[in-house]
Design a protein around this motif. Structure first.
Motif, PDB file in Angstrom:
ATOM      1  N   THR A 104      41.276  39.709  33.815  1.00 55.91           N
ATOM      2  CA  THR A 104      40.012  40.446  33.778  1.00 55.91           C
ATOM      3  C   THR A 104      39.265  40.076  32.507  1.00 55.91           C
ATOM      4  O   THR A 104      39.876  39.635  31.518  1.00 55.91           O
ATOM      5  N   GLU A 106      38.148  41.853  30.157  1.00 56.88           N
ATOM      6  CA  GLU A 106      38.657  42.588  29.001  1.00 56.88           C
ATOM      7  C   GLU A 106      39.950  41.965  28.484  1.00 56.88           C
ATOM      8  O   GLU A 106      40.137  41.793  27.272  1.00 56.88           O
ATOM      9  N   LEU A 107      40.876  41.618  29.399  1.00 56.56           N
ATOM     10  CA  LEU A 107      42.155  41.061  28.981  1.00 56.56           C
ATOM     11  C   LEU A 107      41.998  39.641  28.446  1.00 56.56           C
ATOM     12  O   LEU A 107      42.767  39.211  27.579  1.00 56.56           O
ATOM     13  N   VAL A 169      37.970  42.259  40.761  1.00 55.13           N
ATOM     14  CA  VAL A 169      36.757  42.009  39.994  1.00 55.13           C
ATOM     15  C   VAL A 169      35.838  41.187  40.881  1.00 55.13           C
ATOM     16  O   VAL A 169      36.180  40.049  41.248  1.00 55.13           O
ATOM     17  N   ARG A 174      42.341  40.010  39.970  1.00 57.37           N
ATOM     18  CA  ARG A 174      42.544  39.478  38.626  1.00 57.37           C
ATOM     19  C   ARG A 174      43.582  40.335  37.896  1.00 57.37           C
ATOM     20  O   ARG A 174      43.726  41.533  38.179  1.00 57.37           O
ATOM     21  N   ASP A 176      45.072  42.565  35.164  1.00 57.78           N
ATOM     22  CA  ASP A 176      44.506  43.517  34.211  1.00 57.78           C
ATOM     23  C   ASP A 176      45.517  43.926  33.136  1.00 57.78           C
ATOM     24  O   ASP A 176      45.124  44.412  32.076  1.00 57.78           O
ATOM     25  N   ASP A 177      46.791  43.725  33.446  1.00 60.07           N
ATOM     26  CA  ASP A 177      47.825  44.103  32.464  1.00 60.07           C
ATOM     27  C   ASP A 177      49.040  43.208  32.659  1.00 60.07           C
ATOM     28  O   ASP A 177      49.614  43.174  33.752  1.00 60.07           O
TER      29      ASP A 177
END
Length: 585
Positions: A104, A106-107, A169, A174, A176-177
Motif C-alpha cells: 500500500t 503508506e507501507l 487499493v 496490496r 498493508d502489513d
C-alpha cells in the motif's frame, strides 16, 4: 586506547624454564605496502529475468548480475500477490521499487527491505487465515541475515511463519502489513548477496580481526560497508576488538564517491573531536583495509566539510598484520619426545631436554619455537618446556584440552571442574597460582573438547558437546587494560551436519573440523566465518588434525602414527611417523 602488553606475571629468561615474552615479527613494518594493494500451496519461481545494475555516479565497478522481477499483475489474487512479492525481493535496484509496488502507499514509505533477509529452501506456502485479507506465509528457512549483515545459518532447516494482511487499493490487492525484510531462495543467495570481511583492530592494534558480513549486491555497497564498520563489530566480537573511530561517528551522506580508484569518505564532525595524528592515521588505515579491492578502490580520502589532514606519520603507528604467518614447522610427539616436523620429516628439537618420562601428548608451541606446552597421557597435568631447561608442571586438573598459545604467550586450556568446562589462561613465566580463570557463563554444562586461540589473539575457537550434539563456536576474548584475559563473549555458532570432535584455525577466517576415532570414517569439513562450508574426502581412522595458514596446502590428518596431507580433494600419506601434530598457536 591501546592496552599495555605487559602482564602481572614475572617474565624470566629461558634458563630457568620460564616462557620468554613473544618476539615482534619484522613483517609488520613491511605490510603497509601490501595493505595499500589490498490453504493451498503455490509454487514460486526462484529465478526470473536477469539484468545488470550499472554503477551509479558515486561508485565505480561492476555490482553484478541481479534478477529483474515484474510488478503486480492486474487482478492477481492475494496469494499470488504474496508469492510474487517474495520474488520481487530479488530486485534491489532503485530502492526495491518493484517490490514496493506490491505494498500500500503508506507501507511503501516505511518498509525496510534489508532489515532482515530470510533465506529459504523449497517453495513458500501461503495460507488464508480467519478474517478478510489475512494470510500466513510459511518458509523452510536455512539462515537469516540481520540488519548488520551478520548471517546465522542452521544445519537443519527451521520453519518460520509470518502473518500478513492485504487490503484492496483501487480494486487491486496490496500488502498493508508485513514484517520488514525480504525473503530469498537459498539457490539465489549466492548471486544476490556479497560476502565481505570487515576488519577491526585487535585490542593491542597489532592485528586485523575479520568480521564476516553479507551485503545485497546493489549500488551503494561501499557506503554500506563503511556504515557497517562505523556501527561496530558483530555481537560476538564486542569487547574483544576495537575500532579507531570514536563512537557516534557516521557517514555524512549515504554514498562514497569513487574517482580514479580513490574513495572519498565524508564523515560526521565528531570524527575530529579529540583527534590526534595517530588516531586519524589509524582511522585512515582502518578504512583502507576495509575498502581496498572493493569496487576497485585503491586509496581512501577522509573528509568532513573538507579533506582531513593526517599530519606527519605518527611514530607509534603500527601497521597490523592481516594474515599472521605461523610458518611451516609443526611440533609433534615421536618416540615419547617432542619433535619438530618440517620438510616431510621429523627431527629432535634443539637444546630441549628429554620429556619422555612425562609421557607428553598434544603439544603446542609459539611461532618462534622458544616455548612448548603439553599435557601428559592422562590429561591431568599441564607442562611448559623451553630449550635449555627441564620441563615444568604449571597446572593440574582433569581432562585438560590441548594447550594453545596466544600472541602474548599465555597458555590456554580447558579442563573439567565439577562436571563443568572451565577455561584457564596461564601467563608467561607463571603457573596455576597466576592463572586467569575465565568467567564463561554461556558454557553452562557443556563439555569442552577443544579450545584454540586465533592467531590474532582476539578470538577463541571452542568445540563443545551439549547432550549428544557437537558445537563449533567462535567467541571473542575480553581482556583487562593490562592484557589479562577476563571472559569469552557469547559465541558465534558455526553449524555442522557431521560429527565433530576437534577443530583448528586454518587462517583468520577459516576453520577445519573433523570427527576422531580409530574405527571412525571421518568427513572433515572446512568452515568459513561467513557461514559457507565445504566437505573434503572421507578418511578412515583420523586421530588428530592440524592446520597452518590455510586449509588448502597446510592441512594434515593423523591416521595411526602417520600424517596425511590434503592435496586438492585427496589425502596423501606423507609417511612421517609422529602423533599429535600442531602448528604454532
Amino acid at each position: 586506547m591501546k592496552r599495555s602488553s605487559t602482564t602481572t606475571a614475572d617474565r624470566r629468561g629461558p634458563g630457568d624454564g620460564r616462557i620468554p615474552p613473544p618476539r615482534r615479527s619484522g613483517v609488520i613494518g613491511v605490510l603497509l605496502a601490501a595493505l595499500l594493494v589490498l490453504t493451498g500451496c503455490t509454487a514460486i519461481p526462484t529465478q526470473g529475468p536477469v539484468g545488470v545494475i550499472s554503477a551509479s555516479d558515486d561508485e565505480s565497478g561492476d555490482v553484478g548480475l541481479v534478477f529483474d522481477p515484474q510488478g503486480p499483475a492486474p487482478g492477481a489474487s492475494p496469494a499470488r500477490i504474496l508469492l510474487d512479492f517474495i520474488t520481487a525481493g530479488t530486485g534491489a535496484s532503485d530502492g526495491y521499487s518493484v517490490a514496493r509496488q506490491y505494498l500500500t502507499p503508506e507501507l511503501q514509505e516505511t518498509w525496510r527491505p534489508e532489515e532482515r533477509i530470510v533465506l529459504f529452501r523449497s517453495d513458500p506456502r501461503v495460507e488464508e487465515r480467519e478474517g478478510e485479507g489475512v494470510y500466513r506465509i510459511q518458509l523452510e528457512t536455512t539462515g537469516i541475515v540481520d540488519a548488520r549483515g551478520v548471517r546465522t545459518d542452521t544445519v537443519v532447516p527451521a520453519t518460520e511463519a509470518m502473518s500478513v494482511r492485504l487490503v484492496q487499493v483501487d480494486g487491486e490487492w496490496r500488502i498493508d502489513d508485513i514484517p520488514d525484510g525480504i525473503m530469498l531462495a537459498q539457490s539465489s543467495a549466492q548471486d544476490l548477496l556479497l560476502s565481505h570481511n570487515l576488519s577491526f583492530y585487535s585490542s593491542d592494534y597489532r592485528y586485523w580481526v575479520p568480521d564476516a558480513r553479507w551485503f545485497v549486491r546493489r549500488t551503494g555497497v561501499t557506503a554500506r560497508v563503511v556504515a557497517a564498520m562505523l556501527a561496530g563489530p558483530a555481537p560476538y566480537l564486542q569487547g574483544s576488538v576495537t575500532s579507531a573511530f570514536p563512537e557516534g561517528v557516521t557517514l555524512a551522506r549515504d554514498s562514497v564517491p569513487i574517482t580514479s580508484g580513490t574513495a572519498t569518505v565524508e564523515l560526521s564532525p565528531q570524527v575530529l573531536e579529540n583527534a590526534t595524528n595517530l588516531s586519524l592515521q589509524q582511522m585512515n588505515q582502518q578504512l583502507q583495509v576495509n575498502l581496498l579491492n572493493l569496487n576497485d578502490v585503491t586509496s581512501v580520502e577522509m573528509t568532513t566539510d573538507q579533506p582531513i589532514e593526517l599530519g606527519p606519520p605518527a611514530p607509534d603507528l603500527v601497521v597490523p598484520e592481516l594474515s599472521p604467518d605461523v610458518g611451516t614447522v609443526q611440533v609433534a610427539v615421536a618416540g615419547g619426545e617432542l619433535v619438530a616436523v618440517r620438510n616431510g620429516e621429523s627431527a629432535p628439537i634443539e637444546d630441549l631436554p628429554s620429556v619422555a618420562s612425562l609421557e607428553p601428548r598434544d603439544p603446542a608451541t609459539v611461532v618462534s619455537g622458544e616455548a612448548y606446552a603439553f599435557v601428559n597421557v592422562t590429561r591431568k597435568a599441564l607442562y611448559i618446556a623451553v630449550p635449555g631447561s627441564e620441563a615444568r608442571r604449571i597446572a593440574v586438573g582433569d581432562a585438560f584440552t590441548q594447550p594453545s598459545f596466544d600472541t602474548e604467550n599465555w597458555v590456554w586450556t580447558a579442563r573439567n571442574a565439577d562436571g563443568r568446562g572451565e577455561v584457564i589462561a596461564i601467563p608467561p613465566g607463571g603457573s596455576e597460582e597466576d592463572a586467569a580463570v575465565l568467567t564463561v557463563s554461556w558454557l553452562g554444562e557443556r563439555e569442552v573438547r577443544e579450545l584454540r586461540i586465533s592467531r590474532d589473539g582476539a578470538r577463541a575457537l571452542v568445540v563443545t558437546e551439549r547432550g549428544d550434539t557437537p558445537e563449533v563456536l567462535v567467541s571473542g576474548i575480553t581482556r583487562s587494560p593490562d592484557g589479562v584475559p577476563q571472559t569469552l563473549t557469547p559465541p558465534l555458532s558455526l553449524p555442522v551436519d557431521v560429527d565433530v570432535d576437534t577443530a583448528k584455525w586454518a587462517g583468520q577466517s577459516t576453520i577445519v573440523a573433523s570427527a576422531l576415532g580409530a574405527t571412525t570414517r571421518a568427513e572433515p569439513v572446512v568452515l568459513h566465518l561467513n557461514g559457507e562450508r565445504e566437505s573434503m574426502a572421507t578418511l578412515d581412522g583420523v586421530l588428530g588434525i592440524s592446520a597452518g595458514t590455510d586449509a588448502e596446502d597446510m592441512f594434515y590428518a593423523q591416521v595411526d602414527s602417520t600424517l596425511y596431507r590434503r592435496i586438492g580433494n585427496s589425502w596423501v600419506d606423507e609417511q612421517i611417523d609422529v602423533i599429535d601434530p600442531a602448528f604454532p598457536g
